[in-house]
Design a protein around this motif. Sequence first.
Motif, PDB file in Angstrom:
ATOM      1  N   ILE A  91      96.990  49.403 -29.096  1.00  0.00           N
ATOM      2  CA  ILE A  91      95.670  48.789 -28.996  1.00  0.00           C
ATOM      3  C   ILE A  91      95.720  47.299 -29.338  1.00  0.00           C
ATOM      4  O   ILE A  91      94.693  46.627 -29.319  1.00  0.00           O
ATOM      5  CB  ILE A  91      94.646  49.498 -29.895  1.00  0.00           C
ATOM      6  N   GLY A  92      96.893  46.793 -29.670  1.00  0.00           N
ATOM      7  CA  GLY A  92      97.029  45.371 -29.961  1.00  0.00           C
ATOM      8  C   GLY A  92      96.362  44.938 -31.246  1.00  0.00           C
ATOM      9  O   GLY A  92      95.813  43.838 -31.325  1.00  0.00           O
ATOM     10  N   CYS A  93      96.424  45.790 -32.281  1.00  0.00           N
ATOM     11  CA  CYS A  93      95.769  45.453 -33.551  1.00  0.00           C
ATOM     12  C   CYS A  93      96.579  44.472 -34.386  1.00  0.00           C
ATOM     13  O   CYS A  93      96.061  43.878 -35.335  1.00  0.00           O
ATOM     14  CB  CYS A  93      95.507  46.716 -34.365  1.00  0.00           C
ATOM     15  N   LYS A  94      97.866  44.312 -34.087  1.00  0.00           N
ATOM     16  CA  LYS A  94      98.783  43.375 -34.749  1.00  0.00           C
ATOM     17  C   LYS A  94      99.136  43.767 -36.174  1.00  0.00           C
ATOM     18  O   LYS A  94      99.763  42.995 -36.893  1.00  0.00           O
ATOM     19  CB  LYS A  94      98.207  41.957 -34.714  1.00  0.00           C
ATOM     20  N   SER A  95      98.718  44.956 -36.604  1.00  0.00           N
ATOM     21  CA  SER A  95      99.052  45.374 -37.964  1.00  0.00           C
ATOM     22  C   SER A  95     100.555  45.542 -38.148  1.00  0.00           C
ATOM     23  O   SER A  95     101.091  45.249 -39.224  1.00  0.00           O
ATOM     24  CB  SER A  95      98.332  46.677 -38.303  1.00  0.00           C
TER      25      SER A  95
END
Length: 510
Positions: A91-95
């Motif tokens: 989802i591209g959350c970058k976590s």
Amino acid sequence: MTRLGFALLSDNCIGCHACTVACKSEHDVPLGVNRTWVKYIETGEFPNTGRSFSVMRCNQCDDAPCMTICPTSALYRAPNGVVDFQDDNCIGCKSCMNACPYDALYINPETNTAHKCNYCNHRVEVGLEPACVVVCPTHAIVTGDLDDPNSDVSKIVARDKTAVRAPEQGTNPKVFYRGVDQASLDPTRTRIADDGMIWADTTPSHATITQTMADHSGPGVVARTAYTTAHHMTWKSKVSGYLVTKAIAAGAMLIASLLVVMGHGNEQAAVGVVPPIVAGVFTAITGALLIADLKQPTRFLYILTKSNTSSWLVRGAWILGAFAALAAVWGLLGLADSGESLQVLALPVSLLAAGVAGYTAFLFGQCEGRDLWQTPLLLPILLAQAVIAGGATFAILDLFLDVPEARTIWIVFLAALGGLALLVATELWSKGSRHVELATLEMTRGRYAGQFWFGGILNGIVVPAGLLTFALATDTTSPWPAACAGAAAVFGMFAYEDSFVRAGQSVPLS
């Protein structure tokens, strides 16, 4: 189970970048990002100088924090031990980028999903070697099964002196370096070359922190980085904003619950109706900020439909949902003027509100690449901020509504400001890892110092505390000093959180 790993022979590496080029070609890696790259550092003083090369990439950790924090299991463990990724789930959350202590992940600008070195698993599964191994002219990249004592990689690790990057993080990396200069593995021991970097630019934050390192680390800086890739800050103002909006949502219900316990549940507007409306609006804003920060925002429901339950992003979504539902019930009971029913809800709402305010401490705790965020004081700081936000909300509402126990709320507001000041002071005076010290320097004396001191401390704590003290000491009935204190505290909270979030990402990891 197979445990594939790398031995990177820095004493053989000539810095030719063949591995980088082969990796880019094999995986169609866009310009500006890399799965594999060669880092140059220079040591000594003219004329006695030296240059060392080391290949940077994913460390295929046995205890991979990127897998733990990924909310949709887009990062997963393949049967051969490789940490691989599934584009369709990301989802591209970058976590994952903040969880990785090795700066190995990046957002592919063409797919808006997280990518990294995956050991060329598509090649390995059909009996081929990774592309970087095939092209290396000096055999400086060795691969194999670390659980097989007869493999070349196992023999090198057993026989030769090797080192790993950031062993203190406890990730059990499976990339071993032979003949490497330790300064190459620890970017906090190097500074950016004074005359610029060959063939590459660095990000402003990287340049700022390395200058801070040079200014304040003294003999700790033993080399200069002549070449590496630029890696960018991932979480910015949207994340800082969401920390404030959820504090307002949680704080409004905490103060409302306090008023119910004090016997004011029948105050329909000020306790039963307006606080849950405020909580609902700011919970919705929180969700909107989180979704807007995703690189694949249309996939946000994957957090619920493809949940990795070990991720605090997922757990936080559950907490926010439960809180919003219970706040809605509170509002319906308030509309029905059922003050006695609110007595039953006060405790569960308070617990969920504390969860909304505090779960980010556990989420940040999973971001193992950001040592500043690992502080055990983060949870009490977030809870104190929620009480401050709640006090600020009711102080402002007092301009429009007849808020009961206004002076009691002012006292709670002031006490929370004092508690936050004590917690922040304790955090600043505490000693931590080198990463923590450098990030703190960046926050208090570097790029974010003005934002931290004038925004977060002066405007966010000192000014509202002074206004509240004045209102209480003069026994004024005017709501304006407290309302101004509330507005100052909320804006100051954002300034503090933004400096904290950004400074935590300012220390280079590769």
